[in-house]
Design a protein around this motif. Structure first.
Motif: not given
Length: 634
Positions: A237-261
Motif C-alpha cells: 500500500i505504501a508503494y502504491e500510494n507513492r504513485y497515487t495523485e491527481v493530475y490535470f490538463e489545462h491551458e491548452e495541453g499543460k499537465i500538472d498535478y496536485v501533489g502528495q500529503g
C-alpha cells in the motif's frame, strides 16, 4: 428672546414616564409556560407539515398515474417543494434500481438515484496478486460521488445525487447507449448519456439540459462535484500510494498535478481533463469544452500502514458547468482502466502524461529508448528475461563511455608519481602547483575531466530507470524466479517485527544488487584513489572512498527493499555487467606500460592547444597568482 431651559420638574417628568413604560413592558411579558406552549405548537405544526409532505410524496411514488392524471393540485404543491422536479418523483423509475452495461473489459453499474456510476469493475485484472479471484473495482460501496447542484429560479438548491433519473437503454450497432433523465416535465429534463463501445475503457458521457431555463437560475454556472476514495489494489500500500495523485490538463495541453500529503489543493483554469490516478489504474473525466476554474483537492488516507489498509487517497474535484443560451451541453468521457502508457497514448488525448516518466532528458530517454526497446523485447520473451536482455543492451551501448572513463583513470594513475612530485616541489605554493599540474596534463595529452564526463552522461540513464520501472504496467503481476510480482517487492522472508526505514520483510533482489555494488566499488576504489592525488586542505579521499564502499550497499539495501522487484533486478544485472565490462577492459584493452610510453612520447611533442575550459582555468590561476604577487609587494 428668552432662552428655553430644561428645569428640574421636566427631568422628573421624563423619569416617571420612562419608569411607567418599563413597568408596562414587564407586565405584558409572556410567562415561561406561554413561551414553552408556543414553541411546542410550532414544532407540532412543522412535524405535521413534513409528515404530510412525505405522505404526499409516497402517494405519488406509489400511484404515479393517478397523481399525474387527477391530483394536479397535490402535484403542483410537490413541484414547489422539490423545485419543479416532482415529475421525476411521479415516474416508475423513482426507486433504488440500477442499470448495468458492460463490454469485454469493463462493467458499469449506474443508479437511478443520482444517475451516476456506482460500480466500475475491470474484468481482466485482479487485486493484490494473480489468482486472488478479486477483480479490480475502481468504484464500489459508495467510494465515489457525482453531484450537480441545481439552483432553482425560486432560490432553492437541489442535489442531483438525491433525485431520481429515468433510465432508457438502447443499442446502436454494437454501442450501448444509456440515457438517464432527471425530469421536471415531459420535455424538461437534465440528461446524463453514457455510451459504451466494445472492448474500450473509454465511456462517452454527455451532460445536457432541455427546457430548464424556466426552472433553473442560469445566470451563473452550476457546481459539479466529483469525489473518490481510491481503493488499494496492490500488495504494497505504501508503494502504491507513492504513485497515487491527481493530475490535470489545462491551458491548452499543460499537465500538472496536485501533489502528495494532506489537504493539497490546486486551481485549474480551462481544464480539459481531471485524472484520479492510482499507481496502475486511473479514473479520468475528459471534456471537449474546457471547464472554468476547477478546484482540485487531495488527501492522504494512509497514516499507519498496519491499520489504514483499504484506501490510499481521498480526491475531490469541484467543476463549474457553464450554461450556453440557457442550457447545458457538455460532450465528456470517462476513462476507467489501467495506467498503461500504450493504452493511454492510443486515445491521442495527452492521457499518457499522467504517468511520471521524468522531466527533460529523463523523459526523452524513457519515451524514445526504454519504452520502445522494452516493449519490443517483452513481446517475444518473458518479462524477467526481457529485463535482463534490456539491461545488457543498455550497458553494451554505454560501454564506450565506460571505456573512456576507465582509460582516463588509467592515465591519471600513470601520472600519479609525477603529480605527487610536483606537490612536494611546490608544497608552499598551491597556486603554482596547480599551474604546473595543468601544464603536465597538457603535455601528456591527458584531460582530467575525461573521467568525470562519461560518468555524468550515464546519470540520466540511471535516473530514467528509476522512473521507468515503477511505471511499467506490463510488469504488474508478472513473475520471475522467486518474485511473484515484478512490480512489487520480492519478499523471501517475513520478519516478525518492523525495522524503521526497512520494513517487515526481506527482499532478495535488493540484497543481490547491494552485494554486486559492494564488489564493484571494492574493485574500482583503488584505481579512483590512485587517479585522484591528494590535495592540500582536502579531506582524505582514501578514507572517504573506503566509507562509501560500505555506505552505498547499505543505502541500496534499505532504499530498494520495498521497491518493485523489476527495478532491483535491473540494478543487480547492471552492476554485474559493469563489473564484467571493467574486467574485460582492464585485462584486454588497458596496458599501463603502453599508456606510460604514450604519455612520455606526448611530452616530447608540441603541447596540444588547450581547450576553452583549460584556457579559462589557466587565465584565472594566472590572475590569482598576479594578485598574490602584487599583495606581497605591498
Amino acid at each position: 428672546m428668552e432662552e428655553k431651559k430644561l428645569d428640574l420638574n421636566s427631568i422628573i417628568g421624563f423619569v416617571l414616564i420612562f419608569g411607567i413604560l418599563i413597568w408596562i413592558m414587564y407586565q405584558n411579558k409572556p410567562s415561561e409556560a406561554t413561551i414553552a406552549a408556543d414553541k411546542a405548537k410550532k414544532e407540532q405544526l412543522a412535524k405535521a407539515s413534513a409528515t404530510k409532505a412525505k405522505v404526499l410524496e409516497a402517494k405519488i411514488l406509489a400511484t404515479p398515474t393517478a397523481v399525474v392524471a387527477g391530483d394536479s393540485t397535490q402535484l403542483v404543491k410537490l413541484q414547489k417543494t422539490l423545485g419543479g422536479f416532482a415529475y421525476s418523483a411521479s415516474l416508475p423509475s423513482a426507486k433504488n434500481d440500477f442499470t448495468t452495461i458492460e463490454n469485454e473489459v469493463v462493467k458499469l453499474k449506474i443508479a437511478n438515484k443520482g444517475g451516476y456510476i456506482v460500480e466500475a469493475t475491470l474484468k481482466n485484472f485482479e487485486k493484490f496478486k494473480k489468482g486472488s479471484g478479486q477483480l479490480v473495482e475502481l468504484i464500489k460501496d459508495n467510494n465515489t460521488n457525482l453531484n450537480v447542484q441545481l439552483h432553482t429560479s425560486d432560490n432553492r438548491t437541489l442535489n442531483t445525487k438525491d433525485l431520481y433519473f429515468e433510465p432508457t437503454l438502447t443499442k446502436v450497432g454494437e454501442d450501448q447507449i444509456l440515457s438517464m433523465k432527471l425530469k421536471a416535465g415531459a420535455n424538461e429534463f437534465l440528461e446524463y448519456k453514457y455510451i459504451l463501445k466494445p472492448n474500450d475503457y473509454m465511456i462517452g458521457f454527455d451532460l445536457r439540459s432541455q427546457g430548464l431555463n424556466k426552472v433553473l437560475n442560469t445566470a451563473k454556472p452550476l457546481d459539479m462535484e466529483w469525489s473518490m476514495k481510491t481503493y488499494r489494489n496492490e500488495k504494497s500500500i505504501a508503494y502504491e500510494n507513492r504513485y497515487t495523485e491527481v493530475y490535470f490538463e489545462h491551458e491548452e495541453g499543460k499537465i500538472d498535478y496536485v501533489g502528495q500529503g494532506q489537504d493539497k489543493k490546486e486551481d485549474s483554469e480551462k481544464a480539459t481533463y481531471v485524472a484520479f490516478k492510482q499507481h496502475f489504474f486511473t479514473s479520468i473525466l475528459l471534456t471537449n469544452k474546457p471547464f472554468g476554474s476547477a478546484k482540485l483537492q487531495s488527501n492522504n488516507l494512509v497514516n499507519d500502514e498496519a491499520i489504514d489498509t483499504t484506501f490510499t487517497k481521498q480526491f475531490k474535484a469541484n467543476i463549474p458547468l457553464a450554461f450556453d443560451n440557457g442550457e447545458l451541453d457538455y460532450k465528456m468521457s470517462w476513462y476507467f482502466g489501467p495506467t498503461d502508457y500504450k493504452i493511454l497514448k492510443s486515445y491521442d488525448k495527452n492521457l499518457e502524461k499522467v504517468i511520471s516518466l521524468g522531466w527533460g532528458i529523463f523523459g526523452w530517454i524513457n519515451k524514445f529508448i526504454f519504452i520502445p526497446l522494452f516493449g519490443f523485447l517483452s513481446s517475444y520473451i518473458s518479462y524477467g528475461i526481457a529485463i535482463i536482455i534490456f539491461t545488457i543492451l543498455i550497458k553494451i551501448a554505454m560501454s564506450p563511455i565506460t571505456f573512456k572513463s576507465f582509460l582516463s583513470q588509467a592515465k591519471m594513475k600513470v601520472l600519479r608519481p609525477e603529480i605527487t612530485e610536483l606537490g612536494e616541489k611546490f608544497k608552499k605554493d598551491p597556486m603554482k602547483k596547480q599551474q604546473e599540474t595543468m601544464k603536465l596534463y597538457n603535455k601528456a595529452g591527458v584531460n582530467p575531466m575525461a573521467g568525470c564526463i562519461p560518468a555524468l552522461i550515464q546519470i540520466p540513464f540511471m535516473y530514467a530507470s528509476f522512473q521507468f520501472f515503477p511505471s511499467a504496467f506490463e510488469l504488474r503481476q508478472k513473475s520471475f524466479l522467486w518474485a511473484d510480482d515484478l512490480s512489487s517487492f520480492d519478499e523471501v522472508i517475513k520478519l516478525p517485527f518492523h525495522v524503521p526505514l526497512y520494513g517487515d520483510h526481506i527482499s532478495l533482489f535488493p540484497v543481490l544488487a547491494s552485494i554486486a555494488i559492494f564488489f564493484y566499488m571494492k574493485m574500482t576504489s583503488g584505481d579512483q584513489q590512485m587517479a585522484a592525488p591528494q590535495q592540500d586542505g582536502m579531506p582524505d579521499m582514501a578514507k572517504m572512498m573506503k566509507m562509501m564502499i560500505y555506505i552505498s550497499p547499505i543505502m541500496m539495501l534499505f532504499f530498494f527493499n520495498s521497491y518493485g522487484a523489476g527495478l532491483s533486478l535491473y540494478n543487480f544485472i547492471s552492476n554485474l555487467i559493469t563489473i564484467g565490462i571493467m574486467i574485460v577492459i582492464k585485462r584486454y584493452f588497458i596496458d599501463s606500460d603502453k599508456i606510460h610510453a604514450q604519455i612520455q612520447e606526448n611530452k616530447l611533442k608540441e603541447p596540444k592547444k588547450q581547450g576553452k575550459f583549460q584556457q579559462k582555468l589557466q587565465q584565472v590561476m594566472e590572475q590569482a597568482e598576479a594578485e598574490k604577487a602584487k599583495s606581497k609587494k605591498k
